[in-house]
Motif scaffolding. Structure first.
Motif, short mmCIF file in Angstrom:
data_model
loop_
_atom_site.label_atom_id
_atom_site.label_comp_id
_atom_site.label_asym_id
_atom_site.label_seq_id
_atom_site.Cartn_x
_atom_site.Cartn_y
_atom_site.Cartn_z
N ILE A 51 -5.41 -3.72 13.48
CA ILE A 51 -6.10 -3.21 12.30
C ILE A 51 -5.12 -2.53 11.36
O ILE A 51 -5.16 -2.70 10.13
N ILE A 52 -4.18 -1.76 11.90
CA ILE A 52 -3.18 -1.06 11.09
C ILE A 52 -2.32 -2.07 10.34
O ILE A 52 -2.02 -1.91 9.15
N ILE A 53 -1.94 -3.15 11.01
CA ILE A 53 -1.12 -4.18 10.38
C ILE A 53 -1.88 -4.83 9.22
O ILE A 53 -1.34 -5.04 8.13
N ILE A 54 -3.15 -5.14 9.44
CA ILE A 54 -3.96 -5.79 8.40
C ILE A 54 -4.12 -4.87 7.18
O ILE A 54 -3.97 -5.30 6.03
N LEU A 55 -4.42 -3.57 7.45
CA LEU A 55 -4.57 -2.63 6.36
C LEU A 55 -3.28 -2.47 5.58
O LEU A 55 -3.28 -2.35 4.35
N THR A 56 -2.16 -2.48 6.28
CA THR A 56 -0.86 -2.35 5.62
C THR A 56 -0.61 -3.54 4.70
O THR A 56 -0.15 -3.40 3.56
N VAL A 57 -0.91 -4.75 5.20
CA VAL A 57 -0.72 -5.96 4.41
C VAL A 57 -1.58 -5.95 3.16
O VAL A 57 -1.18 -6.38 2.07
N ILE A 58 -2.82 -5.41 3.27
CA ILE A 58 -3.74 -5.39 2.14
C ILE A 58 -3.36 -4.34 1.11
O ILE A 58 -3.36 -4.60 -0.10
N THR A 59 -3.03 -3.13 1.57
CA THR A 59 -2.79 -2.03 0.64
C THR A 59 -1.40 -2.04 0.02
O THR A 59 -1.21 -1.53 -1.09
N ALA A 60 -0.43 -2.60 0.70
CA ALA A 60 0.94 -2.56 0.20
C ALA A 60 1.08 -3.20 -1.19
O ALA A 60 1.69 -2.61 -2.10
N PRO A 61 0.51 -4.40 -1.44
CA PRO A 61 0.63 -4.99 -2.78
C PRO A 61 -0.07 -4.15 -3.86
O PRO A 61 0.40 -4.05 -4.99
N VAL A 62 -1.21 -3.51 -3.49
CA VAL A 62 -1.94 -2.69 -4.46
C VAL A 62 -1.11 -1.48 -4.86
O VAL A 62 -0.95 -1.16 -6.05
N VAL A 63 -0.57 -0.78 -3.85
CA VAL A 63 0.26 0.40 -4.13
C VAL A 63 1.49 0.00 -4.94
O VAL A 63 1.87 0.67 -5.92
#
Length: 373
Positions: free
Chosen positions: A19-31
């Motif tokens: 879950i942490i990996i998925i959230l990181t992949v999703i939020t990184a481009p937004v940030v």
């Protein structure tokens, strides 16, 4: 009893890590996108082709400095090829050339104000043409108040209730069948109804209200592309109805530039001549090669320095528009005519300069206002 490795349960930890990996992949481009947006705002450049991003590391030295050499660097510059800020240069329209005015004939018209554009009154005006010694009708299809004189299907007009309920299609066809040359006057950036109803594209006061000038005219933001698109859409509709020529009126920037706020935040210092010139070029391009003539009303006080912030450039207007109309004060008519003649480089001045006057101006082309005799 000793716990054997195979007896340890790892399922929940594995799921948490996934879950942490998925959230990181999703939020990184937004940030990353948010950071880039705010850090790169100062590199946004506005020119006659629109907005684009110009990065110092990707631009040539000439693009960054305008051709300045090493000796022209200011104290504190970071070194060869690297500068502390972008120098924005307003592009020139000196190379703009069109076929404006080619094959143009003189025009003698009778002006019809917006309040008189009804089926019955149009018939009366048409009957007056021969008596007035003119062959054209100049209809004020969109006055500065913003209420259109016809039942428009343009989405923005329908959305903000500026369209009329009057269907003039039959009347326009009837006038054309009589061989009458039809001219539509369209107020562009002065538009009370749209300015007070659609704050997204209007100029505003410091209190966020719709901006009005000293003459009581309300203004749309000439830098907002949606305003230009609205003008083009209305003009295309009038052309399709059968009008032979469109005259763009209030095609300028209002004078009191210090007391207004634009509808969009800009990253460059506003330049009113560039703004109006850019709109002129884009609108002329939209109708290039078409059957309708596109002309403009030049504010004669500009020639006397009274509207220094108007942005109107007579030289450019003669290069991109078919005719330049003008309401010269009677005592200054000769001066205005001479000044504009000096600005026109090609074509027949008698056909391309059209004074709007209540009395006989003694010119080959003119538009007579009501009361002309």
């Amino acid at each position: 009893m000793a716990i054997q490795p195979r007896d340890i349960y790892h399922g929940r930890r594995r799921r948490r890590g996934l879950i942490i990996i998925i959230l990181t992949v999703i939020t990184a481009p937004v940030v990353t996108g948010v950071i880039l947006f705010y850090s790169l705002q100062k590199y946004i450049v506005y020119d006659k082709d629109g907005l684009f991003l110009q990065l110092p590391l990707l631009a040539s030295r000439e693009e960054i400095t305008g051709g300045a050499g090493d000796d022209d660097r200011r104290e504190g510059d970071a070194g060869p090829g690297f500068f502390a800020e972008i120098v924005t240069v307003i592009p020139s329209f000196d190379d703009v050339a069109t076929d404006a005015g080619v094959g143009l004939k003189t025009v003698k018209g009778l002006f019809v104000p917006a309040g008189d554009i009804t089926p019955d009154k149009l018939a009366n005006y048409a009957a007056e043409l021969e008596h007035a010694g003119v062959d054209s009708l100049a209809l004020e299809m969109k006055p500065p108040g913003g209420r259109l004189a016809w039942a428009s299907e343009v989405p923005l007009a329908l959305s903000y209730g500026t369209s009329s309920a009057e269907d003039l299609s039959e009347e326009i066809v009837s006038l054309k069948d009589k061989g009458i040359y039809l001219i539509a006057f369209v107020s562009c950036f002065a538009d009370e109804l749209m300015a007070t109803r659609n704050s997204h594209i209007s100029l505003k006061t410091a209190g966020a209200g719709a901006y009005a000038d000293s003459d009581g005219k309300y203004w749309l933001d000439p830098y907002n592309r949606a305003v230009r698109n609205y003008i083009i859409d209305l003009t295309e509709e009038l052309s399709a109805m059968g009008f032979d020529e469109i005259v763009l009126t209030d095609f300028r920037h209002p004078e009191n530039i210090e007391n207004m706020i634009y509808s969009l935040e800009m990253t460059v210092v506003p330049d009113v001549v560039f703004c109006i010139s850019n709109n002129a070029v884009k609108i002329a391009e939209a109708f290039s090669g078409g059957s309708v003539r596109v002309s403009v009303l030049f504010e004669s006080p500009v020639l006397r320095g009274l509207y220094e912030n108007s942005g109107q450039d007579a030289d450019l207007f003669f290069r991109v528009f078919d005719r330049v109309y003008c309401r010269p004060e009677q005592e200054g008519f000769t001066n205005v005519s001479s000044s504009l003649r000096a600005k026109m480089k090609t074509g027949n001045f008698a056909a391309r300069f059209v004074p709007i006057t209540p009395s006989d101006p003694g010119t080959e082309s003119f538009v007579a206002e009501k009361g002309f005799g």
